[in-house]
Design an enzyme around this catalytic site. Sequence first.
Site, PDB file in Angstrom:
ATOM      1  N   LEU A 132       0.745  -0.986  -0.006  1.00  0.00           N
ATOM      2  CA  LEU A 132      -0.028   0.020  -0.252  1.00  0.00           C
ATOM      3  C   LEU A 132       1.080   1.204   0.255  1.00  0.00           C
ATOM      4  O   LEU A 132       1.647   1.576   1.065  1.00  0.00           O
ATOM      5  CB  LEU A 132      -0.953  -0.065   1.219  1.00  0.00           C
ATOM      6  CG  LEU A 132      -2.107   0.948   1.225  1.00  0.00           C
ATOM      7  CD1 LEU A 132      -3.061   0.535  -0.104  1.00  0.00           C
ATOM      8  CD2 LEU A 132      -2.761   0.830   2.506  1.00  0.00           C
ATOM      9  N   ASP A 133       1.019   2.025  -1.281  1.00  0.00           N
ATOM     10  CA  ASP A 133       1.995   2.840  -1.274  1.00  0.00           C
ATOM     11  C   ASP A 133       1.970   4.098  -0.013  1.00  0.00           C
ATOM     12  O   ASP A 133       0.984   4.060   0.565  1.00  0.00           O
ATOM     13  CB  ASP A 133       2.063   3.440  -2.522  1.00  0.00           C
ATOM     14  CG  ASP A 133       0.951   4.262  -3.247  1.00  0.00           C
ATOM     15  OD1 ASP A 133       0.488   5.175  -2.379  1.00  0.00           O
ATOM     16  OD2 ASP A 133       0.083   4.018  -4.010  1.00  0.00           O
ATOM     17  N   ILE A 134       2.909   4.855  -0.331  1.00  0.00           N
ATOM     18  CA  ILE A 134       2.985   5.798   0.885  1.00  0.00           C
ATOM     19  C   ILE A 134       2.015   6.954   0.961  1.00  0.00           C
ATOM     20  O   ILE A 134       1.626   7.410   2.068  1.00  0.00           O
ATOM     21  CB  ILE A 134       4.455   6.551   0.710  1.00  0.00           C
ATOM     22  CG1 ILE A 134       4.911   7.358   2.068  1.00  0.00           C
ATOM     23  CG2 ILE A 134       4.585   7.276  -0.289  1.00  0.00           C
ATOM     24  CD1 ILE A 134       6.262   7.667   2.126  1.00  0.00           C
ATOM     25  N   SER A 139      -1.028   6.462   0.054  1.00  0.00           N
ATOM     26  CA  SER A 139      -2.341   5.668   0.327  1.00  0.00           C
ATOM     27  C   SER A 139      -2.879   5.228   1.749  1.00  0.00           C
ATOM     28  O   SER A 139      -1.838   5.219   2.524  1.00  0.00           O
ATOM     29  CB  SER A 139      -2.484   4.535  -0.592  1.00  0.00           C
ATOM     30  OG  SER A 139      -2.101   4.720  -2.032  1.00  0.00           O
TER      31      SER A 139
END
Length: 248
Positions: free
Chosen positions: A120-122, A124
Amino acid sequence: MNEPVRLSKRMSELGICSRREADEWIERGWVMVDGKVISQLGSKILPDQKITVRKQASLEQSKKVTILINKPVGYVSGQAENGYKPAVSLINETTHWKNDPSKEKFRPSQLRSLVPAGRLDIDSVGLLVLTQDGRIARQLIGENSTTDKEYLVRVKYLKPGRLPDSDLRLLRHGLKLDGKPLLPAKVHWQNDDQLRFVLHEGKKRQIRRMCEAVGLKVIGLKRIRIGQVRLGDLPPGQWRYLGADEKF
């Protein structure tokens, strides 16, 4: 189908444990094939041979925890990078959700070998799974994983007017990333500026790149479900245990 395969690989294929766990159990003499203990790493067996494990292995596996965290913006899923902290750094006794229905008690030892089962990207937020259980990691991110994931995505259309229906259909199926076709996705408008995505894969920054391809800028992205497990009322920055009765 009758070719010999590595015992650890076969154990992983059958969902008994991860390959790494299998190797550990084999070394400890906890694995039997057709009733005979196999303790040599790299041993091969035939697919129709019967694998059993000693109670010690099942007991050790039952101690492994899986944690659900509502990841805020500014934390990375895995190891620390570029000065940003990993999501696992949020897990301690004070951030444990007070409404967690699990009877499990937090112990610092639970942080050992706790790895993210998916990214889960930074930028998000939302549901992130951290687990010590190789079976769950394989189920969620293994090559043959079919577990779907649901997201709410706030967007801004960068062209005049509204996103054409043809581009909405393209988001559902027809786009490529890195030269490879994407699997079909479910994409629907929730309201005027928010889309709901359901994906069966998880390429790096996939939703953001899909949106860019049709002229949409992602303003906010939140994962709300992985398989049958939902984020629910879990507050941002807090965590809970996966319940014994919960399955992805």
